[in-house]
Scaffold this motif. Sequence first.
Motif, PDB file in Angstrom:
ATOM      1  N   VAL A 205      -6.402   8.658  -0.273  1.00 58.04           N
ATOM      2  CA  VAL A 205      -5.627   8.491  -1.506  1.00 58.04           C
ATOM      3  C   VAL A 205      -4.777   9.736  -1.735  1.00 58.04           C
ATOM      4  O   VAL A 205      -3.591   9.655  -2.085  1.00 58.04           O
ATOM      5  CB  VAL A 205      -6.556   8.239  -2.718  1.00 58.04           C
ATOM      6  CG1 VAL A 205      -5.771   8.343  -4.025  1.00 58.04           C
ATOM      7  CG2 VAL A 205      -7.207   6.864  -2.630  1.00 58.04           C
TER       8      VAL A 205
ATOM      9  N   GLU B 262      -6.493   1.024  -4.007  1.00 59.41           N
ATOM     10  CA  GLU B 262      -5.837   2.299  -4.306  1.00 59.41           C
ATOM     11  C   GLU B 262      -4.931   2.746  -3.173  1.00 59.41           C
ATOM     12  O   GLU B 262      -3.838   3.294  -3.398  1.00 59.41           O
ATOM     13  CB  GLU B 262      -6.887   3.382  -4.576  1.00 59.41           C
ATOM     14  CG  GLU B 262      -7.597   3.259  -5.900  1.00 59.41           C
ATOM     15  CD  GLU B 262      -8.516   4.436  -6.158  1.00 59.41           C
ATOM     16  OE1 GLU B 262      -8.053   5.435  -6.733  1.00 59.41           O
ATOM     17  OE2 GLU B 262      -9.695   4.356  -5.769  1.00 59.41           O
ATOM     18  N   HIS B 263      -5.366   2.524  -1.943  1.00 58.57           N
ATOM     19  CA  HIS B 263      -4.557   2.920  -0.793  1.00 58.57           C
ATOM     20  C   HIS B 263      -3.303   2.053  -0.692  1.00 58.57           C
ATOM     21  O   HIS B 263      -2.213   2.565  -0.381  1.00 58.57           O
ATOM     22  CB  HIS B 263      -5.382   2.813   0.489  1.00 58.57           C
ATOM     23  CG  HIS B 263      -6.619   3.655   0.462  1.00 58.57           C
ATOM     24  ND1 HIS B 263      -7.887   3.108   0.459  1.00 58.57           N
ATOM     25  CD2 HIS B 263      -6.790   4.995   0.398  1.00 58.57           C
ATOM     26  CE1 HIS B 263      -8.772   4.086   0.430  1.00 58.57           C
ATOM     27  NE2 HIS B 263      -8.141   5.239   0.380  1.00 58.57           N
TER      28      HIS B 263
ATOM     29  N   ASP C 120     -12.686  10.695   3.865  1.00 57.83           N
ATOM     30  CA  ASP C 120     -13.209   9.483   3.229  1.00 57.83           C
ATOM     31  C   ASP C 120     -12.082   8.793   2.473  1.00 57.83           C
ATOM     32  O   ASP C 120     -10.901   9.156   2.618  1.00 57.83           O
ATOM     33  CB  ASP C 120     -14.396   9.802   2.312  1.00 57.83           C
ATOM     34  CG  ASP C 120     -14.009  10.673   1.124  1.00 57.83           C
ATOM     35  OD1 ASP C 120     -12.824  11.077   1.024  1.00 57.83           O
ATOM     36  OD2 ASP C 120     -14.874  10.953   0.271  1.00 57.83           O
ATOM     37  N   GLU C 121     -12.431   7.811   1.659  1.00 60.08           N
ATOM     38  CA  GLU C 121     -11.415   7.049   0.915  1.00 60.08           C
ATOM     39  C   GLU C 121     -10.587   7.942   0.000  1.00 60.08           C
ATOM     40  O   GLU C 121      -9.368   7.776  -0.129  1.00 60.08           O
ATOM     41  CB  GLU C 121     -12.089   5.944   0.084  1.00 60.08           C
ATOM     42  CG  GLU C 121     -12.693   4.814   0.889  1.00 60.08           C
ATOM     43  CD  GLU C 121     -14.111   5.111   1.350  1.00 60.08           C
ATOM     44  OE1 GLU C 121     -14.567   6.268   1.159  1.00 60.08           O
ATOM     45  OE2 GLU C 121     -14.769   4.199   1.893  1.00 60.08           O
TER      46      GLU C 121
ATOM     47  N   ASN D 231     -11.061  17.731  -0.235  1.00 56.62           N
ATOM     48  CA  ASN D 231     -10.380  16.736  -1.075  1.00 56.62           C
ATOM     49  C   ASN D 231      -9.748  17.382  -2.293  1.00 56.62           C
ATOM     50  O   ASN D 231      -8.655  16.991  -2.728  1.00 56.62           O
ATOM     51  CB  ASN D 231     -11.371  15.652  -1.512  1.00 56.62           C
ATOM     52  CG  ASN D 231     -11.665  14.643  -0.412  1.00 56.62           C
ATOM     53  OD1 ASN D 231     -10.930  14.566   0.568  1.00 56.62           O
ATOM     54  ND2 ASN D 231     -12.723  13.879  -0.572  1.00 56.62           N
TER      55      ASN D 231
ATOM     56  N   MET E 266      -6.368   4.777   9.161  1.00 58.17           N
ATOM     57  CA  MET E 266      -7.591   4.701   8.360  1.00 58.17           C
ATOM     58  C   MET E 266      -8.665   3.886   9.057  1.00 58.17           C
ATOM     59  O   MET E 266      -9.780   4.361   9.285  1.00 58.17           O
ATOM     60  CB  MET E 266      -7.288   4.124   6.977  1.00 58.17           C
ATOM     61  CG  MET E 266      -6.549   5.059   6.050  1.00 58.17           C
ATOM     62  SD  MET E 266      -6.265   4.323   4.424  1.00 58.17           S
ATOM     63  CE  MET E 266      -7.953   4.144   3.837  1.00 58.17           C
ATOM     64  N   LYS E 267      -8.325   2.660   9.408  1.00 62.82           N
ATOM     65  CA  LYS E 267      -9.313   1.778  10.049  1.00 62.82           C
ATOM     66  C   LYS E 267      -9.390   2.013  11.553  1.00 62.82           C
ATOM     67  O   LYS E 267     -10.478   2.063  12.134  1.00 62.82           O
ATOM     68  CB  LYS E 267      -8.962   0.322   9.764  1.00 62.82           C
ATOM     69  CG  LYS E 267     -10.047  -0.654  10.224  1.00 62.82           C
ATOM     70  CD  LYS E 267      -9.739  -2.076   9.781  1.00 62.82           C
ATOM     71  CE  LYS E 267     -10.849  -3.031  10.196  1.00 62.82           C
ATOM     72  NZ  LYS E 267     -10.555  -4.428   9.780  1.00 62.82           N
TER      73      LYS E 267
ATOM     74  N   ILE F  62     -12.224   3.357   8.200  1.00 61.82           N
ATOM     75  CA  ILE F  62     -12.193   3.211   6.739  1.00 61.82           C
ATOM     76  C   ILE F  62     -11.293   2.028   6.376  1.00 61.82           C
ATOM     77  O   ILE F  62     -10.114   2.010   6.727  1.00 61.82           O
ATOM     78  CB  ILE F  62     -11.676   4.495   6.057  1.00 61.82           C
ATOM     79  CG1 ILE F  62     -12.592   5.675   6.381  1.00 61.82           C
ATOM     80  CG2 ILE F  62     -11.565   4.298   4.545  1.00 61.82           C
ATOM     81  CD1 ILE F  62     -12.056   7.015   5.898  1.00 61.82           C
ATOM     82  N   GLU F  63     -11.857   1.064   5.677  1.00 63.89           N
ATOM     83  CA  GLU F  63     -11.090  -0.113   5.254  1.00 63.89           C
ATOM     84  C   GLU F  63     -10.253   0.262   4.029  1.00 63.89           C
ATOM     85  O   GLU F  63     -10.793   0.677   3.006  1.00 63.89           O
ATOM     86  CB  GLU F  63     -12.039  -1.253   4.897  1.00 63.89           C
ATOM     87  CG  GLU F  63     -11.370  -2.610   4.799  1.00 63.89           C
ATOM     88  CD  GLU F  63     -10.956  -3.173   6.145  1.00 63.89           C
ATOM     89  OE1 GLU F  63      -9.828  -3.702   6.220  1.00 63.89           O
ATOM     90  OE2 GLU F  63     -11.742  -3.092   7.107  1.00 63.89           O
ATOM     91  N   PRO F  64      -8.927   0.126   4.117  1.00 64.94           N
ATOM     92  CA  PRO F  64      -8.094   0.464   2.949  1.00 64.94           C
ATOM     93  C   PRO F  64      -8.434  -0.415   1.745  1.00 64.94           C
ATOM     94  O   PRO F  64      -8.643  -1.622   1.894  1.00 64.94           O
ATOM     95  CB  PRO F  64      -6.670   0.175   3.437  1.00 64.94           C
ATOM     96  CG  PRO F  64      -6.749   0.236   4.929  1.00 64.94           C
ATOM     97  CD  PRO F  64      -8.117  -0.275   5.270  1.00 64.94           C
ATOM     98  N   ASN F  65      -8.531   0.202   0.563  1.00 69.91           N
ATOM     99  CA  ASN F  65      -8.791  -0.562  -0.650  1.00 69.91           C
ATOM    100  C   ASN F  65      -7.531  -0.636  -1.509  1.00 69.91           C
ATOM    101  O   ASN F  65      -6.447  -0.193  -1.084  1.00 69.91           O
ATOM    102  CB  ASN F  65      -9.982   0.035  -1.421  1.00 69.91           C
ATOM    103  CG  ASN F  65      -9.739   1.472  -1.861  1.00 69.91           C
ATOM    104  OD1 ASN F  65      -8.609   1.866  -2.157  1.00 69.91           O
ATOM    105  ND2 ASN F  65     -10.801   2.261  -1.921  1.00 69.91           N
TER     106      ASN F  65
END
Length: 397
Positions: free
Chosen positions: A252, A285-286, A247-248, A217, A274-275, A280-283
């Motif tokens: 980003v 920030e994404h 990861d999230e 990262n 992502m999902k 991974i559920e986009p939040n």
Amino acid sequence: MALDQIHALVVRLALSSSVFVGSALIKGYANTGDQIALSRVFDEIPMKDVSSSNALVSSYMELGCTHEAQRVFDVMLERNIVSWTSLVSGYINNKRINKARSVFDKMRERNVVSWTVMISGYVKNQKFMDALDLFLLMLKSGALPNHFTFSSVLDACAGCSSLIMGQQVHSSILKLGTPEDVIMSTSLVDMYAKCGDIEAAFCVFGFMPRKNLVTWNSIIGGSARHGLATRALDKFERMIKCGVRPDEVTFVNVLSACGHGGMVEKGEKLFNSMKAKFGIEPNVEHYACMVDLYARAGNLEEAEKLIQWMPFQPDVVIWVALLGACGLHSSLQLGEFAAKEIEKLRNDHPAIYSTLSKIHGERGVWDSVLEFRKIMKEKHIQKQIAGSWVESQYRIR
């Protein structure tokens, strides 16, 4: 078995007199948030020693009961370096950094752990220059830093963009022969990337025998911030091939890289994966990265559509990204809409007036420009002034 059942079994087996069992129970009740129970366990120990008192101090601090922790510490008949360090750490974790330093300064004896706890405490509270000052004080005292100390100091260098100090710390690591550690090496990568020497970051990264998710990262994010979108995505692909799951934070970074590189299709593909591929559920920030991606590319309709279909309410960051793009592409109607949404969330945000003033100016509507400037003056709103770091020795000015 529940903790209270274990406690009952301890009492039945007459083990409550054991300092070790009692200390373990105290910490267990701290984890469950039961302040009364942990106090009761301490009182049940007939022959209390420094370790049981230390456990009580740490547990009170963990629950945010700083006054109770200080009270126990003050009445301790015997204190050791763990007692003092626990108190310092407790105040740091409860956001009382000045009180932590006050306790630290009263310590007659310090070891590498106590120095590192205080330095990392400053870093956690974003007091980066204080962390560097304390590190120099540590060296003058003759104490030798370990890899945890160096990692915290490198994080401080990254936080205040102190490349010279970071290079000196790197030199010290090599001179002292500090064993290679993935955490310390990752901090080196992050420091060089955030201090502007991305090539040094690539060099350190390349020589690392082991890399974890944080390492990947750091190099991907560093590449993105330096506008090296292709290299950021190459590192992402290498990470996946090495079997490291993103990861999230990873997404980003890669979505930000796509935004800076104008890679709209690649960004869409990554966002959709992502999902579907990684679970991974986009939040928010994404979604902000995607709005910025579309907006930078001039695709304002897609940016607006994405905002409308978001599964949650857009925040200021998303609306500011859209407003900035409207200023870049002189879209007055959408810009005014974004400005209204920003004002609902945060009144008098400087981006509202400065960006709309810019759009009106480009369209030659000078009456509106003058009106915006008048409002900014009346409300004492100023545009963000650009600046740069000037580094002298390790001081930032």
